[in-house]
Write an enzyme that holds these catalytic residues in place. Sequence first.
Site, short mmCIF file in Angstrom:
data_model
loop_
_atom_site.label_atom_id
_atom_site.label_comp_id
_atom_site.label_asym_id
_atom_site.label_seq_id
_atom_site.Cartn_x
_atom_site.Cartn_y
_atom_site.Cartn_z
N LYS A 245 0.84 -1.16 -0.03
CA LYS A 245 -0.04 0.01 0.05
C LYS A 245 0.82 1.27 -0.01
CE LYS A 245 -4.44 0.74 2.60
NZ LYS A 245 -5.03 0.79 3.68
O1 G3P Z 1 -8.66 1.51 4.75
C1 G3P Z 1 -9.02 2.95 5.14
C2 G3P Z 1 -9.74 3.02 6.27
O2 G3P Z 1 -9.24 2.26 7.35
C3 G3P Z 1 -9.94 4.49 6.75
O3 G3P Z 1 -10.99 4.35 7.58
O4 G3P Z 1 -12.69 5.26 9.01
O5 G3P Z 1 -10.25 5.86 9.25
O6 G3P Z 1 -11.74 6.98 7.37
P1 G3P Z 1 -11.42 5.55 8.30
#
Ligand code: G3P
Length: 231
Positions: free
Chosen positions: A83
């Site tokens: 990634k």
């Molecule tokens: O995979 C990306 C994700 O983990 C981001 O999620 O909830 O931190 O915006 P969030």
Amino acid sequence: MQFFIDTANIDDIREAFSWGIIDGVTTNPSLIAREGGDFIQRIADICEIVEGPVSAETVSQDAEGMIREGRLLAKISEHIVVKVPLTTEGLKATKVLSGEGIDCNVTLCFQPMQALIAAKAGAAYISPFLGRLDDISTDGVGLIEQIVQIYSNYPELNTKVLSASIRHPMHLTQVALAGSHVATIPYGVLKKLVNHPLTDSGNARFLKDWESVPDNNITAQVERWLAARDS
Ligand code: G3P
């Protein structure tokens, strides 16, 4: 649509994988930091459980560092997807790593042209963060729809749309309708997918009605019936 689980928690991954619906895992530095412990061993353990794509994020900010980290991460398991962030350095790293046969997940995508350039650089996955767009009053699902449409206009692009930053079950319905290839889902949201009050009340009613059936032990009944049939 493929379902990835968006966590580095081994117990949650093991449990969700046992449901038969998990195709892969995504992690990021925040998720890894939340769990603590040995980061590399954790990634290796996740690869053994899932035997599908497992995204592990580089942290260098220059292409050279991302490539070095990406090559090393890819040695952990054939399932590793490297990634990298959607920066010019991340694009350079994607071009080199994908040229070496290492799948890259280009992350932190917030507008459609970022998705197109990541695909041109050779990304195996693009990760648009719809929840974070919704958080700032922007249409996250609309971004997924646009990227899916753009990619389908150019079938020579092989990049999969990996909808990320999913916050609730409706997000999943919407990205599935939009044709997202993959969604990566927090464990808490996965659990909500299963639940419906009518499922619970229907199940309770079946059980109550079953209590009125005389001699209602299924195991004993079937075993007796099979023994009689086979004697
Ligand atoms: O995979 C990306 C994700 O983990 C981001 O999620 O909830 O931190 O915006 P969030």
